[in-house]
Design an enzyme around this catalytic site. Sequence first.
Site, PDB file in Angstrom:
ATOM      1  N   GLY A  29       0.859  -0.960  -0.020  1.00  5.72           N
ATOM      2  CA  GLY A  29       0.040   0.000   0.188  1.00  5.72           C
ATOM      3  C   GLY A  29       1.011   1.241  -0.019  1.00  5.72           C
ATOM      4  CB  ALA A  30       0.984   4.305  -2.077  1.00  6.21           C
ATOM      5  N   GLY A  73      12.961   8.454 -11.033  1.00  6.49           N
ATOM      6  CA  GLY A  73      13.614   7.009 -11.203  1.00  6.49           C
ATOM      7  C   GLY A  73      15.118   7.087 -11.478  1.00  6.49           C
ATOM      8  N   GLY A 106       8.949   4.712  -5.358  1.00  7.26           N
ATOM      9  CA  GLY A 106       8.562   6.115  -5.588  1.00  7.26           C
ATOM     10  C   GLY A 106       7.918   6.301  -3.939  1.00  7.26           C
ATOM     11  CG  ASP A 107       5.065   3.912  -2.140  1.00  4.74           C
ATOM     12  OD1 ASP A 107       4.393   4.862  -2.812  1.00  4.74           O
ATOM     13  OD2 ASP A 107       4.520   2.832  -2.384  1.00  4.74           O
TER      14      ASP A 107
END
Length: 304
Positions: free
Chosen positions: A43-44, A231, A261-262
């Site tokens: 979960g982000a 990235g 990204g999280d």
Amino acid sequence: MTTEPGGALLVAGDVVTDVVARHRGPLAAGTDTAASIRRLPGGAGANVACWAAYEGCADVRLLGRVGTDAAAWHERELTAQGVRPLLAVDAAAPTGTVICLVDTGDSAERTFLTDSGASLCLDPGDWSDGLLDGVAWLHLSGYLLFSEPSRALVATALGAARARGVPVSLDPASAGFLTTLGVDRFLALVEGVDVLLPSRDEACLLTGLPDTADAAAKLSRHVPLVVAKQGAEGALVARSGTVCARVPAAPAAPLDSTGAGDAFTGAFLAALLAGATPEAAAENGCRAGALAVGLVGGRPPQGG
């Protein structure tokens, strides 16, 4: 943009179960494709909270919603990562599940099949202004914008944070879901947010511009600070319509890009709360993102 010294980070967002299937090369349609499959917490929103704790934020709290099927497991996993879980348990909806298809080739790129389940049932009834007691920063997962109940929760939380002078950040979360929601609607929903942390694709989608730097600059006319994640190309920091820093990526050995990204967002927020400038915080984020792509799943190593 000021923070309360020693204050907590409150994350409101999604808590889901990730089923990570790592395969090599194209999927074989209509038959079997060999894969390594693991069930992991994800979960982000939850990932951001765990990475912030891993990066040294001493008090990280997570507001989320899960089903009865996996509530105890998710609470244990969050606690083990140093996060204080504030989970509403939904008796009707199951815990969200994401199937992560990860190509183990050079890019380690992934495709998500998402059943958000209980995570997008989070609503204003799960909110109390007391959740902000002792909180220096509120972070909202953009996944909350993709259902009516959780959109209402975002509006309630954002209003409460603004009333208390607590800064708010938001990660747009998904270019695919953003397309469905609509750019104008998204920008209206994030009015009042202090920091926006889009990916390259999200920044370009939100502005209609093909270049990430141009997109970040344009977004920073809507939101005071924009940190665009690129990235392997690092990150961009933009304010007042101008890109003011280009932060290089840290060296990485990609294995699984799920949650990278999280990781960036969690590490960025931890550094910001510790007093770092946004530029230095973005460097911290790039280092965490490089670490994350070398791990399977979206969470940091435990005991870090």
